[in-house]
Structures are given as structure tokens and as C-alpha cells.
Scaffold this motif. Structure first.
Motif, PDB file in Angstrom:
ATOM      1  N   ASP A  17      42.678  31.707  41.109  1.00 45.94           N
ATOM      2  CA  ASP A  17      43.409  32.856  41.657  1.00 45.94           C
ATOM      3  C   ASP A  17      42.463  34.032  41.925  1.00 45.94           C
ATOM      4  O   ASP A  17      42.753  35.189  41.620  1.00 45.94           O
ATOM      5  N   GLY A  18      41.313  33.685  42.463  1.00 42.72           N
ATOM      6  CA  GLY A  18      40.353  34.697  42.865  1.00 42.72           C
ATOM      7  C   GLY A  18      39.404  35.174  41.799  1.00 42.72           C
ATOM      8  O   GLY A  18      38.483  35.949  42.076  1.00 42.72           O
ATOM      9  N   ASP A  74      44.010  28.203  43.878  1.00 41.24           N
ATOM     10  CA  ASP A  74      44.943  29.297  44.179  1.00 41.24           C
ATOM     11  C   ASP A  74      46.350  28.780  43.928  1.00 41.24           C
ATOM     12  O   ASP A  74      46.874  27.960  44.706  1.00 41.24           O
TER      13      ASP A  74
END
Length: 502
Positions: A495-496, A109
């Protein structure tokens, strides 16, 4: 000196192996601790090559390993060759998994402005827990012992292993260790990557040693409780992953009993007598419907049992326990149904395959005691409601099996739903004694089958020997390769978003 016993004859002989003294246990555990950092930070490619080297070494030593194991277990060359092939396959499967890399669960992240305000860069993956103690099992001298899945998965995770040799096959354990140690030397692994100790006291001292960070165990509830008590004396607790006891209920629906009585009886006979019934996945209870169809199935099963050859048990303790448990089951209401001829009095650890009978309504936890050996309890039922109620009264298991017909899909679905809380693997129209070594396998179950939520067979067995670690705002040079921004060649969540290697 330790002794080795041929279970076919009951004759013991001395070995050159001595119980490991406490001071030596400490030296071996410290060597594993010294190897841990090097084994971890050499990276996945090195560990994959090491695992492949171990698989190759096992194959090269096949002839000698099988001969020694057969003399100590009486399991026979066919069974032992198959098991050794499984061990070699496990090392190579874990090598492939280590190269693929998704097991580390890498997540990145990046620093960003979020609805909660500016947030730091955070990166996370699973890292080795540290040196692992592995206790070999009596019934799998290869696949659940020094050459087994616990060892292979721990090495895959980056954890050195100290094995505790099983007293039923000390020479097999010794030769297995020497095979792995030679592979380590060939691959250039750090000293201490694999170690071994002998004797019950050495095993107790091993789990108490502060260098050991986790324990893998396959065996009895009593032995597990003793080891957990020893672990409880440590200043710092460690995880204990135990595979312990399982009754593995099998249910035959009315439709299946009517359509395939002889076929199911043949498969069930093979499943409960294979390896002399000394498998953790052996079906210990079979629910069979009342009526003519069920009668035909049970009659065929009884005929096969009566004509069967004696089974050779692994050691004197298991032999004695077989008689004791059979007596307790009869005392709890299970009636004699069929029994093979008594074995000749030759001093070996042989027993006759045995069938007992009760009803689902009368089923209790006492009738569902696991019996290590070729014994099966047949429970007759009038309707499937009696079966699901009975399953709720007996200990939970590694597996539960349903035999049903294509016209009974709703019945099978309802049974699976009812059985799901009580087992780790649901089997349809098969037998639980075949355990595939794969990514999707689950070999574990609710207590008392195991004491964890993890599997001990298949790729995700590696998860036991890993712990999560996060890095916040770390410079790239301080990050493991898997978490650096450059493509690491493994699946990552960035980032997901799940990102696959290019």
C-alpha cells in the motif's frame, strides 16, 4: 571437429568437439523451455542452493579449468585463477541476492476506496523471462563465458541457460559446461537447466529458436549486428543485451600531472597493457596536459612501454586486427610515440605494447577506434575545455576516468558532470580495468558501449532476465509466495509503504 589453438605458439590441434547441428540446437533449446517452469516455480530457496552448488563445483574444478584455459588463451595462471575466483564469487553473490529477495520488486496494493473510487487488489513482481542464450567472450573464458555473470544472473532470475561456446576456447567452454551440469545434477535441478552449443551456425540458429526468450552477448559490433539480424527474422522479437565497444577515456588534470607523474604513468601502463590490453574497460585514450608536468608523465609512460614484454593476443583475428587498427589510427593522425621491441617470429599471436600521440584539438572518432590489445593513444591538451570538447566527438564508453588532486575538487566535479552523458561508470584517481562485482556496480554505458540501460556485472544484472507481471483480485492460492499477505521474508512495498521483513 573443432580445433583449439595455443596463442603462444599459434599451433592448432583437433578436439573431440563437433559443431552442433541445427536439429540438436532445437533439442537443446526445447529442453531449456521444458525446464523453465520447474526452475521458476521451485522458488528462490532452491535456486539459491543451486547457485551455491555451482560456485562450489567451480572451485573444485579449479586446477583443471585453469590449465585448460591457459592452454587456449595464454592469459596465465595468475590472471585465470583470479578470474575463476570471480566466477565462483558471482554464483554465491547471486545466491545471497536470491535469498534476500528485493530484486523481485514485490508490491501489493490492497483493494481500497481511493480518491478515484473503489479500486481492485493489485499485486506485482518481476518473474523470469524464459530460456536465455548466452554468448561467451574471447577475453574472459570464465567470468564472461559459460561460468560467467550472464549465466549466474539468468539462473538467479529463474531462467534456464543455453551457452554458445566461444571458438577461441572450446575445451574450456566444454569443461565449464560439464562443471555446471554436474552441479545441476547434484542439486536436483531439472534437465535442461543448462545447455551448450558449438559453432557459429549453431549460435545463429540458437537466437532464432522460438524457445529462446532473451540473448546476452559480449563481443564485437560486427558479430552483434549479425546476431541481431538473425533475431530480426523471428516471428516474435526478443531482447538482445550486448556489450560491444568502448574506448574508456582517462583524463589527467594539470594538478595530478604535477603531483604524481610517475605514479600515474605506472598505473596507466599497467591498465592499458594488463591481459595484453584485451579488456573491455582498457583505457584507450589518455588526455595529458601540455607542459613540463605532462611531459614527465608521458616520458615515464614511454619508457615503460619501450621496455615492456610482448603481449599475447587471444587469436589470429585479434592479432591481425591489432595491426590493422594501429595503421588506421596512424592514418587518422595519431603519431608514433613509443613501442616495445618486436616479438620473436615464433608463430604466436604476440604484439608489442604501443603508444601513439595526438592532441585533444585534433581528436576525432577515427582516432578513437577501439583497439583490442596493448595500444594507447595519448592526447595532449592546453586546457580542459579542449578535453571536454574532444570527449563529445568520440564514441561513448563503459567508463571515464579523472585523475585530480584534493585542491581540484571543483575541477573534478565539473569534469564528472561533463563526462556523465558519455559513460556508464565514472572513476576517480583509479583505473577502469578493475571492476568490482557488487550490488552497486554498473557495467554498461551509452551506445556503442552497450545497447541497453542495464549492467552485465553485479546483482542488478539479473534485471535483464525478468519481466513484470501483475495479479488483480487473485485468490491467495494463485499468488506466488512473495505476494501473499503472510510475511514473505523479503522487502515489499505494501500500500505504498516499503516494508522490511520481520
Amino acid at each position: 571437429m573443432l580445433t583449439t589453438t595455443d596463442p603462444r605458439s599459434g599451433v592448432s590441434a583437433a578436439t573431440t568437439i563437433e559443431p552442433t547441428p541445427t536439429a540438436s540446437v532445437s533439442v537443446i533449446a526445447e529442453a531449456a523451455a521444458a525446464a523453465a517452469a520447474s526452475l521458476s516455480w521451485r522458488g528462490r530457496a532452491f535456486r539459491a542452493d543451486l547457485l551455491d552448488a555451482m560456485g562450489t563445483a567451480v572451485e573444485r574444478a579449479r586446477t583443471e579449468l585453469v590449465a585448460v584455459a591457459d592452454a587456449e588463451t595464454g592469459l596465465g595462471p595468475v590472471r585465470l585463477n583470479g578470474e575463476l575466483s570471480r566466477s565462483a564469487f558471482q554464483f554465491r553473490l547471486f545466491a545471497a541476492a536470491v535469498r534476500e529477495g528485493s530484486y523481485v520488486e514485490a508490491a501489493i496494493d490492497h483493494a481500497a476506496d481511493t480518491p478515484l473510487g473503489p479500486q481492485p487488489d493489485v499485486r506485482r513482481m518481476l518473474v523470469p523471462i524464459g530460456p536465455v542464450a548466452v554468448f561467451g567472450s574471447s577475453n574472459f573464458p570464465f567470468a564472461f563465458s559459460v561460468l560467467g555473470g550472464d549465466v549466474a544472473s539468468a539462473i538467479a532470475a529463474g531462467c534456464p541457460v543455453v551457452a554458445k561456446a566461444h571458438g577461441s576456447h572450446p575445451r574450456t567452454s566444454q569443461l565449464s559446461f560439464e562443471t555446471l551440469a554436474a552441479a545441476c545434477r547434484t542439486a536436483g535441478a531439472p534437465a535442461g537447466t543448462v545447455g551448450i552449443v558449438y559453432g557459429q551456425q549453431a549460435g545463429t540458429e540458437l537466437v532464432k529458436h522460438p524457445a529462446i526468450r532473451a540473448v546476452g552477448f559480449t563481443g564485437s559490433l560486427g558479430a552483434a549486428e549479425a546476431l541481431q539480424a538473425a533475431i530480426g527474422t523471428r516471428d516474435e522479437p526478443i531482447p538482445f543485451f550486448g556489450e560491444l565497444s568502448s574506448i574508456n577515456p582517462l583524463i589527467v588534470t594539470p594538478g595530478a600531472a604535477a603531483a604524481r607523474p610517475a605514479e600515474i604513468a605506472a598505473g596507466l601502463f599497467t591498465s592499458y597493457t594488463g591481459s595484453a590490453g584485451q579488456l573491455c574497460t582498457k583505457p584507450g585514450i589518455a588526455f595529458v596536459p601540455d607542459g613540463e608536468a605532462g611531459d614527465a608523465l608521458v616520458a615515464e609512460l614511454a619508457t615503460r612501454t619501450t621496455a615492456a614484454d610482448p603481449g599475447i593476443l587471444l587469436n589470429a583475428r585479434i592479432r591481425s586486427s591489432f595491426d590493422d587498427i594501429a595503421d588506421r589510427l596512424r592514418g587518422a593522425g595519431a603519431e608514433p610515440l613509443a613501442r616495445a621491441a618486436e616479438p620473436a617470429a615464433d608463430g604466436g599471436f604476440t604484439v608489442p605494447p604501443t603508444l601513439l600521440e595526438t592532441t585533444a584539438v585534433a581528436m576525432t572518432a577515427e582516432v578513437a577506434e577501439e583497439c583490442f590489445g596493448p595500444l594507447l593513444v595519448v592526447a595532449r591538451y592546453a586546457d580542459l575545455g579542449e578535453v571536454t570538447a574532444a570527449v563529445g566527438r568520440i564514441p561513448r564508453s563503459l567508463t571515464a576516468t579523472v585523475h585530480g588532486e584534493p585542491t581540484e575538487t571543483d575541477v573534478v566535479a565539473d569534469l564528472f558532470e561533463a563526462l556523465a552523458p558519455f559513460a556508464g561508470r565514472l572513476v576517480h584517481n583509479g583505473y577502469p580495468t578493475g571492476v568490482r562485482v557488487s550490488w552497486a556496480q554498473q557495467h554498461g554505458g551509452p551506445w556503442p558501449a552497450t545497447n541497453s540501460q542495464h549492467t552485465s556485472v553485479g546483482v542488478t544484472a539479473v534485471r535483464r532476465w525478468l519481466r513484470p507481471l501483475a495479479w488483480q483480485n487473485a485468490p491467495e492460492a494463485a499468488l506466488p509466495r512473495e505476494l501473499r499477505d503472510a510475511d514473505a521474508g523479503i522487502p515489499r512495498r505494501i500500500d505504498g509503504v516499503l516494508t522490511l521483513p520481520v
